[in-house]
Design a protein around this motif. Structure first.
Motif, PDB file in Angstrom:
ATOM      1  N   GLY A  18      42.961  42.570  23.316  1.00 41.70           N
ATOM      2  CA  GLY A  18      42.743  43.831  24.018  1.00 41.70           C
ATOM      3  C   GLY A  18      43.966  44.712  23.903  1.00 41.70           C
ATOM      4  N   LYS A  19      44.014  45.723  24.719  1.00 43.15           N
ATOM      5  CA  LYS A  19      45.162  46.629  24.727  1.00 43.15           C
ATOM      6  C   LYS A  19      45.598  46.895  26.164  1.00 43.15           C
ATOM      7  CE  LYS A  19      44.266  48.966  20.339  1.00 43.15           C
ATOM      8  NZ  LYS A  19      45.451  48.368  19.675  1.00 43.15           N
ATOM      9  N   GLU A  28      46.321  38.260  26.085  1.00 43.77           N
ATOM     10  CA  GLU A  28      46.186  37.600  27.379  1.00 43.77           C
ATOM     11  C   GLU A  28      45.499  38.474  28.415  1.00 43.77           C
ATOM     12  OE1 GLU A  28      49.969  36.222  28.638  1.00 43.77           O
ATOM     13  OE2 GLU A  28      50.160  34.758  27.018  1.00 43.77           O
ATOM     14  N   VAL A  29      45.779  39.767  28.390  1.00 43.51           N
ATOM     15  CA  VAL A  29      45.212  40.687  29.377  1.00 43.51           C
ATOM     16  C   VAL A  29      44.915  42.006  28.695  1.00 43.51           C
ATOM     17  CG1 VAL A  29      47.477  41.517  30.112  1.00 43.51           C
ATOM     18  CG2 VAL A  29      45.547  41.656  31.688  1.00 43.51           C
ATOM     19  N   THR A  30      43.869  42.682  29.166  1.00 40.44           N
ATOM     20  CA  THR A  30      43.483  43.962  28.590  1.00 40.44           C
ATOM     21  C   THR A  30      43.167  44.954  29.703  1.00 40.44           C
ATOM     22  OG1 THR A  30      41.913  45.114  27.150  1.00 40.44           O
ATOM     23  CG2 THR A  30      41.083  43.215  28.346  1.00 40.44           C
ATOM     24  N   ALA A  31      43.568  46.193  29.488  1.00 36.83           N
ATOM     25  CA  ALA A  31      43.281  47.250  30.466  1.00 36.83           C
ATOM     26  C   ALA A  31      41.958  47.940  30.186  1.00 36.83           C
ATOM     27  CB  ALA A  31      44.423  48.275  30.468  1.00 36.83           C
ATOM     28  N   THR A  32      41.330  47.593  29.087  1.00 37.56           N
ATOM     29  CA  THR A  32      40.054  48.197  28.714  1.00 37.56           C
ATOM     30  C   THR A  32      39.075  47.107  28.307  1.00 37.56           C
ATOM     31  OG1 THR A  32      38.947  49.603  27.077  1.00 37.56           O
ATOM     32  CG2 THR A  32      40.981  48.552  26.401  1.00 37.56           C
ATOM     33  N   PRO A  33      37.772  47.276  28.601  1.00 39.51           N
ATOM     34  CA  PRO A  33      36.799  46.242  28.208  1.00 39.51           C
ATOM     35  C   PRO A  33      36.516  46.200  26.717  1.00 39.51           C
ATOM     36  CG  PRO A  33      35.696  48.074  29.283  1.00 39.51           C
ATOM     37  CD  PRO A  33      37.159  48.327  29.437  1.00 39.51           C
ATOM     38  N   ALA A  34      36.921  47.217  25.965  1.00 38.67           N
ATOM     39  CA  ALA A  34      36.726  47.217  24.517  1.00 38.67           C
ATOM     40  C   ALA A  34      37.813  46.372  23.868  1.00 38.67           C
ATOM     41  CB  ALA A  34      36.762  48.641  23.974  1.00 38.67           C
ATOM     42  N   SER A  99      39.207  33.635  25.383  1.00 40.95           N
ATOM     43  CA  SER A  99      39.294  34.224  26.715  1.00 40.95           C
ATOM     44  C   SER A  99      40.351  35.313  26.774  1.00 40.95           C
ATOM     45  CB  SER A  99      39.610  33.147  27.758  1.00 40.95           C
ATOM     46  OG  SER A  99      40.875  32.573  27.507  1.00 40.95           O
ATOM     47  N   ILE A 100      40.176  36.190  27.731  1.00 37.71           N
ATOM     48  CA  ILE A 100      41.133  37.253  28.034  1.00 37.71           C
ATOM     49  C   ILE A 100      40.843  37.729  29.448  1.00 37.71           C
ATOM     50  CG2 ILE A 100      39.754  39.235  27.257  1.00 37.71           C
ATOM     51  CD1 ILE A 100      42.367  40.276  25.892  1.00 37.71           C
ATOM     52  N   THR A 101      41.828  38.288  30.107  1.00 40.95           N
ATOM     53  CA  THR A 101      41.655  38.806  31.465  1.00 40.95           C
ATOM     54  C   THR A 101      41.523  40.315  31.418  1.00 40.95           C
ATOM     55  OG1 THR A 101      42.889  36.985  32.467  1.00 40.95           O
ATOM     56  CG2 THR A 101      42.678  39.010  33.754  1.00 40.95           C
ATOM     57  N   LEU A 102      40.445  40.821  32.005  1.00 40.21           N
ATOM     58  CA  LEU A 102      40.240  42.262  32.117  1.00 40.21           C
ATOM     59  C   LEU A 102      40.889  42.743  33.409  1.00 40.21           C
ATOM     60  CD1 LEU A 102      38.944  44.921  31.186  1.00 40.21           C
ATOM     61  CD2 LEU A 102      36.838  44.222  32.363  1.00 40.21           C
ATOM     62  N   ASP A 103      41.812  43.692  33.270  1.00 35.09           N
ATOM     63  CA  ASP A 103      42.551  44.201  34.420  1.00 35.09           C
ATOM     64  C   ASP A 103      42.624  45.718  34.321  1.00 35.09           C
ATOM     65  OD1 ASP A 103      44.248  44.781  36.488  1.00 35.09           O
ATOM     66  OD2 ASP A 103      46.000  43.780  35.639  1.00 35.09           O
ATOM     67  N   ASP A 177      51.372  45.898  36.857  1.00 32.86           N
ATOM     68  CA  ASP A 177      50.752  44.596  36.623  1.00 32.86           C
ATOM     69  C   ASP A 177      50.855  44.217  35.145  1.00 32.86           C
ATOM     70  OD1 ASP A 177      48.735  45.935  35.240  1.00 32.86           O
ATOM     71  OD2 ASP A 177      47.311  45.865  36.890  1.00 32.86           O
ATOM     72  N   PRO A 178      50.369  43.022  34.745  1.00 23.77           N
ATOM     73  CA  PRO A 178      50.520  42.579  33.357  1.00 23.77           C
ATOM     74  C   PRO A 178      49.857  43.495  32.329  1.00 23.77           C
ATOM     75  CG  PRO A 178      49.991  40.712  34.755  1.00 23.77           C
ATOM     76  CD  PRO A 178      49.819  41.938  35.601  1.00 23.77           C
ATOM     77  N   ALA A 179      48.830  44.240  32.739  1.00 28.20           N
ATOM     78  CA  ALA A 179      48.150  45.140  31.809  1.00 28.20           C
ATOM     79  C   ALA A 179      48.820  46.507  31.732  1.00 28.20           C
ATOM     80  CB  ALA A 179      46.686  45.302  32.210  1.00 28.20           C
ATOM     81  N   GLY A 180      49.846  46.718  32.539  1.00 29.80           N
ATOM     82  CA  GLY A 180      50.551  48.002  32.525  1.00 29.80           C
ATOM     83  C   GLY A 180      50.035  49.016  33.517  1.00 29.80           C
ATOM     84  N   ASN A 181      49.051  48.644  34.342  1.00 29.44           N
ATOM     85  CA  ASN A 181      48.572  49.553  35.389  1.00 29.44           C
ATOM     86  C   ASN A 181      49.662  49.738  36.434  1.00 29.44           C
ATOM     87  OD1 ASN A 181      45.728  49.764  34.458  1.00 29.44           O
ATOM     88  ND2 ASN A 181      45.717  47.569  34.912  1.00 29.44           N
ATOM     89  N   ILE A 182      49.896  50.973  36.868  1.00 32.51           N
ATOM     90  CA  ILE A 182      50.982  51.289  37.789  1.00 32.51           C
ATOM     91  C   ILE A 182      50.413  51.752  39.127  1.00 32.51           C
ATOM     92  CG2 ILE A 182      52.972  52.791  38.184  1.00 32.51           C
ATOM     93  CD1 ILE A 182      53.342  52.903  35.163  1.00 32.51           C
ATOM     94  N   SER A 183      50.983  51.229  40.189  1.00 30.78           N
ATOM     95  CA  SER A 183      50.520  51.549  41.539  1.00 30.78           C
ATOM     96  C   SER A 183      50.968  52.934  41.965  1.00 30.78           C
ATOM     97  CB  SER A 183      51.097  50.522  42.530  1.00 30.78           C
ATOM     98  OG  SER A 183      52.482  50.773  42.733  1.00 30.78           O
ATOM     99  N   VAL A 184      50.433  53.386  43.079  1.00 30.48           N
ATOM    100  CA  VAL A 184      50.960  54.583  43.722  1.00 30.48           C
ATOM    101  C   VAL A 184      52.369  54.279  44.230  1.00 30.48           C
ATOM    102  CG1 VAL A 184      48.676  55.410  44.378  1.00 30.48           C
ATOM    103  CG2 VAL A 184      49.971  53.951  45.956  1.00 30.48           C
ATOM    104  N   THR A 185      53.146  55.309  44.428  1.00 28.00           N
ATOM    105  CA  THR A 185      54.519  55.154  44.911  1.00 28.00           C
ATOM    106  C   THR A 185      54.525  55.107  46.439  1.00 28.00           C
ATOM    107  OG1 THR A 185      55.393  56.333  43.002  1.00 28.00           O
ATOM    108  CG2 THR A 185      56.817  56.173  44.923  1.00 28.00           C
ATOM    109  N   VAL A 186      55.279  54.162  46.983  1.00 26.82           N
ATOM    110  CA  VAL A 186      55.469  54.086  48.429  1.00 26.82           C
ATOM    111  C   VAL A 186      56.967  54.102  48.711  1.00 26.82           C
ATOM    112  CG1 VAL A 186      53.309  52.895  48.935  1.00 26.82           C
ATOM    113  CG2 VAL A 186      55.342  51.563  48.346  1.00 26.82           C
ATOM    114  N   SER A 187      57.347  54.463  49.928  1.00 23.90           N
ATOM    115  CA  SER A 187      58.769  54.577  50.243  1.00 23.90           C
ATOM    116  C   SER A 187      59.019  54.285  51.708  1.00 23.90           C
ATOM    117  CB  SER A 187      59.278  55.977  49.888  1.00 23.90           C
ATOM    118  OG  SER A 187      58.648  56.957  50.693  1.00 23.90           O
TER     119      SER A 187
END
Length: 244
Positions: A18-19, A28-34, A99-103, A177-187
Motif C-alpha cells: 500500500g501507500k 505493513e500499513v496503508t492509508a488507502t484501500p487501493a 496481509s496489510i493493515t488499512l489505516d 500514526d504508522p500510515a502517516g495520518n496526523i492528528s489535530v493539534t492540542v496544547s
C-alpha cells in the motif's frame, strides 16, 4: 503418448503493498484501500484473487502479470488478501494469503497536560504528559508554529524546554500514526514566573528607628507586631520568612 499432470503449480508468497500518506510504498500499513499485489507462482497459467478463501465468485484470469491492483474491504484494521493458482489441466494450489493493515484515521483523543496541571512554574522546562490512540510519533512546539520541529518517537511523558521569557507559555503537540495520518493539534499553557516578589512595606508600628536606622526594645522578650506588604504580579506571595 499421454502425459499425466497431477502436480499443482508452486506458489510464491503474496506481497500486499500500500501507500502511506506521503505516497511511499509500505507493505505493513496503508492509508488507502487501493493496494498492489505482487504475484509469483511456478507452473501456473491462471490465478484468482479474493477477500477470503471462498473467492466470492472471482473469475480465473490468465496468469501473465507479476503485479495487479486490488481494493481492500472497507473499514480500518488488518486485511487479508488471498490468491490461488492453477495450471493448464486444472491442478490448483491451496489459497495463499498476504496481509496489510488499512489505516485511514488519524490518531484519536490527542491529549497534553503540563506539570500535572500546575498553573505556574519557575523552571526552564516542564514535563508534558501525553496520549493519543495508535500514535507512533509526535512533535512538540513552544513557539506557536510547527516548522523546524522534528518528529520523535511517541512517549507518554516528555520534558519540554520553555522559551527564555517570563509569562504565559503554550506547548502544542501533534501525533502521527504508522500510515502517516496526523492528528489535530492540542496544547496546554503554563505561566513561567521567574521574578521574586517585591517587598513593599516592612514596619514595626509604634516603634521609631534611631538616627542609625536601628529599632530598640526595652524588654528581653518582646512581642512585636510587624506590618509587611509584599507584591508579586504573577503567582502571588506564598509565604514570608523573618531572619534574626
Amino acid at each position: 503418448n499421454l502425459e499425466v499432470d497431477t502436480v499443482a503449480p508452486v506458489p510464491g508468497s503474496l506481497v500486499v503493498t500500500g501507500k502511506d500518506v506521503s505516497g511511499a510504498d509500505n507493505t505493513e500499513v496503508t492509508a488507502t484501500p487501493a493496494v498492489t499485489l505482487s504475484l509469483n507462482a511456478e507452473g501456473a497459467t491462471e490465478y484468482r484473487v479474493g477477500h477470503d478463501e471462498a473467492f466470492g465468485g472471482q473469475a480465473w484470469t490468465a496468469f501473465d502479470v507479476t503485479t495487479r491492483s486490488w481494493v481492500l474491504m472497507p473499514g480500518d484494521g488488518a486485511k487479508q488478501v488471498y490468491v490461488q493458482y492453477r495450471d493448464a489441466v486444472g491442478n490448483t494450489t491451496t489459497p495463499i494469503s498476504g496481509s496489510i493493515t488499512l489505516d485511514t484515521q488519524a490518531p484519536q483523543a490527542p491529549f497534553i497536560i503540563l506539570n500535572n496541571g500546575d498553573e505556574f512554574t519557575n523552571g526552564s522546562a516542564v514535563t508534558a504528559n501525553l496520549s493519543a490512540t495508535n500514535a507512533t510519533e509526535m512533535r512538540l512546539s513552544v513557539d506557536g508554529a510547527f516548522d523546524d520541529e522534528a518528529w520523535v518517537a511517541y512517549a507518554s511523558e516528555q520534558e519540554v524546554a520553555l522559551n527564555d521569557v517570563e509569562g504565559v507559555q503554550e506547548v502544542a503537540v501533534m501525533f502521527k500514526d504508522p500510515a502517516g495520518n496526523i492528528s489535530v493539534t492540542v496544547s496546554d499553557v503554563i505561566h513561567r514566573d521567574i521574578t521574586p516578589p517585591t517587598l513593599k512595606t516592612f514596619e514595626l508600628p509604634g516603634i521609631q528607628p534611631d538616627d542609625d536606622g536601628f529599632l530598640w526594645v526595652t524588654e528581653d522578650v518582646a512581642t512585636l507586631n510587624f506590618e509587611i506588604i509584599a507584591d508579586d504580579g504573577a503567582s502571588g506571595v506564598e509565604g514570608i520568612a523573618l531572619l534574626e
